[in-house]
Design an enzyme around this catalytic site. Structure first.
Site, short mmCIF file in Angstrom:
data_model
loop_
_atom_site.label_atom_id
_atom_site.label_comp_id
_atom_site.label_asym_id
_atom_site.label_seq_id
_atom_site.Cartn_x
_atom_site.Cartn_y
_atom_site.Cartn_z
N TYR A 211 -1.68 0.39 10.33
CA TYR A 211 -1.79 -0.32 9.04
C TYR A 211 -0.59 0.03 8.16
O TYR A 211 0.03 -0.85 7.56
CB TYR A 211 -3.11 0.10 8.39
N SER B 218 0.83 -1.21 0.00
CA SER B 218 0.00 0.00 0.00
C SER B 218 0.86 1.25 0.00
O SER B 218 1.97 1.26 0.57
CB SER B 218 -0.89 0.00 1.25
N1 LIG Z 1 -9.12 -1.19 -0.83
C1 LIG Z 1 -8.10 -0.35 -0.82
O1 LIG Z 1 -8.24 0.90 -0.92
C2 LIG Z 1 -6.70 -0.88 -0.72
C3 LIG Z 1 -5.63 0.01 -0.93
C4 LIG Z 1 -4.33 -0.46 -0.83
C5 LIG Z 1 -4.10 -1.79 -0.53
N2 LIG Z 1 -5.17 -2.63 -0.32
C6 LIG Z 1 -4.86 -4.02 0.00
O2 LIG Z 1 -5.45 -4.87 -0.95
C7 LIG Z 1 -5.69 -6.15 -0.37
C8 LIG Z 1 -7.10 -6.59 -0.68
O3 LIG Z 1 -8.02 -5.72 -0.04
P1 LIG Z 1 -9.47 -5.40 -0.60
O4 LIG Z 1 -9.54 -3.95 -0.82
O5 LIG Z 1 -9.82 -6.35 -1.70
O6 LIG Z 1 -10.35 -5.65 0.70
P2 LIG Z 1 -11.14 -6.93 1.21
O7 LIG Z 1 -12.17 -7.33 0.24
O8 LIG Z 1 -11.56 -6.58 2.60
O9 LIG Z 1 -10.00 -8.07 1.24
C9 LIG Z 1 -9.20 -8.36 2.33
C10 LIG Z 1 -9.14 -9.87 2.41
O10 LIG Z 1 -8.17 -10.26 3.36
C11 LIG Z 1 -8.65 -11.43 3.94
N3 LIG Z 1 -8.09 -11.74 5.24
C12 LIG Z 1 -8.09 -10.96 6.35
N4 LIG Z 1 -7.56 -11.65 7.37
C13 LIG Z 1 -7.25 -12.89 6.88
C14 LIG Z 1 -6.70 -14.05 7.46
N5 LIG Z 1 -6.37 -14.11 8.76
N6 LIG Z 1 -6.49 -15.14 6.66
C15 LIG Z 1 -6.83 -15.10 5.36
N7 LIG Z 1 -7.39 -14.04 4.76
C16 LIG Z 1 -7.57 -12.95 5.53
C17 LIG Z 1 -10.14 -11.18 4.11
O11 LIG Z 1 -10.74 -12.45 4.27
P3 LIG Z 1 -12.27 -12.66 4.77
O12 LIG Z 1 -13.06 -12.52 3.52
O13 LIG Z 1 -12.26 -14.03 5.33
O14 LIG Z 1 -12.55 -11.58 5.78
C18 LIG Z 1 -10.48 -10.46 2.83
O15 LIG Z 1 -10.94 -11.37 1.84
C19 LIG Z 1 -5.38 -5.98 1.13
O16 LIG Z 1 -4.10 -6.47 1.40
C20 LIG Z 1 -5.42 -4.47 1.32
O17 LIG Z 1 -4.63 -4.08 2.42
C21 LIG Z 1 -6.44 -2.22 -0.42
#
Ligand SMILES: NC(=O)c1ccc[n+]([C@@H]2O[C@H](COP(=O)([O-])OP(=O)(O)OC[C@H]3O[C@@H](n4cnc5c(N)ncnc54)[C@H](OP(=O)(O)O)[C@@H]3O)[C@@H](O)[C@H]2O)c1
Length: 244
Positions: A149, A136
């Site tokens: 974070y 990120s």
């Molecule tokens: N959205 C943004 O603006 C943004 C920006 C920069 C980076 N990111 C990064 O992009 C990645 C994906 O995020 P997203 O935006 O797609 O959000 P998201 O849909 O909330 O995805 C996060 C995923 O991480 C999984 N997770 C959390 N704890 C876990 C564990 N203990 N074991 C296995 N899986 C686990 C969650 O699983 P569950 O479904 O089981 O809860 C969820 O599916 C993340 O690393 C996030 O930090 C996002």
């Protein structure tokens, strides 16, 4: 080459978009997630829509002692692994509650680093593969509004950089992806600036291109790269007085 793509955190909005992007081009996909059986509708949609093999695997990135067994249980080693597992948490809660802070730190740094390290060792022995970590821009400089974070993502960025450096002559390539703001479940309800926000499909396209072109560090929206260069360059005496 259309080798299997393993998605660690396969329920994530970005992860599902990545799975579709690669499956559309003929890659089998393996979705690894907590309570993986609940992803059956997603799995069958990918398999039917794109005519590829799609499998589900139980995976918890916090169960670091079980991650070696998880990798062994996959049967064959994937060609590409994309780690999207992560959790933003609530900054204020993480400031007050060590358990909440630890969860954010372990989910964004410790677990992903351990999992990718294990996969990297096996890929090096095989002699090829690609590792993609979703980090990120929050890790580029600690800011008062999200440094718990952000610091975990900074650790993950450093891990990916070191891994890429170590494996540069091994045939295994490492990509760091910094998406900027993405409209997903993670950011639901947040007031995101339109010019800096993108969608999971655009992130998935950027990941596909980065893997194909063997890019190292990708800012999905190009504007983020100069913006973060400026933010990193602000002298600390000024930076600490800003509300960022
Ligand atoms: N959205 C943004 O603006 C943004 C920006 C920069 C980076 N990111 C990064 O992009 C990645 C994906 O995020 P997203 O935006 O797609 O959000 P998201 O849909 O909330 O995805 C996060 C995923 O991480 C999984 N997770 C959390 N704890 C876990 C564990 N203990 N074991 C296995 N899986 C686990 C969650 O699983 P569950 O479904 O089981 O809860 C969820 O599916 C993340 O690393 C996030 O930090 C996002």
């Amino acid at each position: 080459m259309t080798g299997t793509v393993l998605i660690l955190g396969g329920r994530s909005d970005i992860g599902v978009a990545v799975a579709h992007r690669f499956a559309m081009l003929g890659h089998p996909v393996a979705l690894a997630a907590r309570n993986a059986e609940n992803l059956e509708a997603t799995r069958s949609d990918i398999a039917i829509r794109h005519g590829v093999e799609a499998t589900l695997h139980e995976f918890d990135v916090l169960e670091t002692k079980a991650l070696a067994a998880f990798v062994d249980s996959l049967g064959s080693l994937p060609e590409i692994v994309v780690c999207v597992a992560g959790a933003m948490g609530k900054q204020r809660e993480s400031e007050c509650d060590p358990e909440a802070a630890t969860l954010v730190m372990r989910t964004n740094y410790e677990g992903p680093a351990v999992a990718l390290g294990l996969l990297a060792e096996r890929m090096v022995k095989r002699g090829h593969g690609t590792i993609v970590g979703i980090s990120s821009v929050a890790g580029d400089r600690g800011r008062g509004s999200n440094y718990i974070y952000g610091s975990a993502k900074a650790g993950f960025t450093a891990f990916l950089s070191g891994l890429r450096n170590r494996l540069s002559k091994s045939g295994v390539h490492v990509v760091t992806v910094k998406p900027g703001f993405v409209a997903t479940r993670m950011t639901d309800g947040m007031d995101l600036p339109g010019a800096l926000t993108t969608t999971p499909d655009v992130v998935a396209d950027a990941i596909y291109r980065a893997v194909s072109l063997r890019r190292s560090v990708v800012y999905v929206k190009p504007l983020w790269r100069p913006l973060m260069s400026i933010i990193r360059a602000i002298p600390e005496p000024i930076f600490k007085s800003l509300s960022l």
